[in-house]
Design an enzyme around this catalytic site. Sequence first.
Site, PDB file in Angstrom:
ATOM      1  N   PRO A   2      32.122  57.047  38.650  1.00 10.30           N
ATOM      2  CA  PRO A   2      30.781  57.264  39.206  1.00 10.30           C
ATOM      3  C   PRO A   2      30.584  58.688  39.705  1.00 10.30           C
ATOM      4  CG  PRO A   2      31.980  55.541  40.398  1.00 10.30           C
ATOM      5  CD  PRO A   2      32.927  56.110  39.422  1.00 10.30           C
ATOM      6  N   GLU A   3      29.450  59.256  39.358  1.00 11.00           N
ATOM      7  CA  GLU A   3      29.091  60.586  39.856  1.00 11.00           C
ATOM      8  C   GLU A   3      27.822  60.440  40.715  1.00 11.00           C
ATOM      9  OE1 GLU A   3      29.198  63.664  36.878  1.00 11.00           O
ATOM     10  OE2 GLU A   3      30.879  62.743  35.856  1.00 11.00           O
TER      11      GLU A   3
END
Length: 284
Positions: A2-3
Site C-alpha cells: 500500500p502507498e
Amino acid sequence: MPELPEVEVLVRHLAPLLKGKTIRGVEVRRARVIRPTSEQQFKRVLVGARFKELTRRGKYLLFALQSPGRRPAVSLLGHLGMTGRMYLQPAGAPFARHVAVVLRLGGTNFVFEDTRYFGRLTLDVKALSALGPEPFSDGFEVEGFFQALKRSAQPIKVKLLDQSLVAGVGNIYASEALFRAGVSPRLTARRLSAVQVERLWCSVREVLAEAIQFGSTVPLDWEGTGRQDRLFYYGQADGPRASYEERLRVYDRRGQPCGRCKTPIKRIVQAARSTFYCPRCQKT
Ligand SMILES: [Zn+2]
C-alpha cells in the site's frame, strides 16, 4: 504494497465508521506490531478511549482518541507495512488467521490483520517527525523540491522513495510519475533541469490524485481475502483490480508496448527495488 492512495482511500472509508466509537476492550495477538509500546500500556491508554478523528500522513494512519481524564488527545499510529489490512467486522464474526490486534467497539470489532507482521499499530508516533511534506499540501512546493533534489547524488527514482523528500510516494507511483514526466529513473537527482523538476512535481501529484480518485469510485470489499500484493489488493475480486492495473502505464509492464511510442517497457533494479520505464520516452 500500500502507498499513499491506498491509505487515503482506507482512511476515508474508516473515518466515518469509527468516529464517536468507544474502545471497550483490546486484544493484542501479535505484540510485535504494537512495538515499542508495551501491551500493558497499549491497553491502559486505549480501553475507554473514544475515536475522534482519523487522518493520513504519508503512508501512516493517524487515529486521534479521547481518553477519559486524559488531555490532550491520544494518538495511535497505524502503518499497513506490506500486507496489513484494517477493517471492521461484526462482534461475533470469527477472526482471520493473521489478526494482530482487535479493538472491541461494542457491536463491531476493529481488526488489524497482517500476514507478514511488518505493519504497526502503536502509540509511538516518532516516525511522523521524519516525514517530508504531504504532496497535496502547500508545503510541497516546486522550489523546495528542486533544492532538495540538488543536494542528492542518488538516481531520481531512488530519491523519490525518500519519505523526507515528499511523504507517501512508494515504488509503484515513483515509476509512474517518472514516466509521465518523461524523466529517466537513472538520472542523478541533482542533474534534473528546472523544467524536469517542475514536470515531475506535477506528475507526482497527478498519479497520486488519480489513484485516490480511482480507489474512491470502485466498490471495495474491505474484508477481502487479500490474496495478492497489489494496489487496492484488499479490494474485491478481479474486476476493479484488473481495471486498476490497466491504468498503470509502466509499473509491472515489462515487455509490453509503451502507450506512447510502442517501445517495450523495461525493468531494472535500483536499490533492490524494481523500476519500470520506457527507454525511449524516458531517455534523459
Ligand atoms: Zn515510450
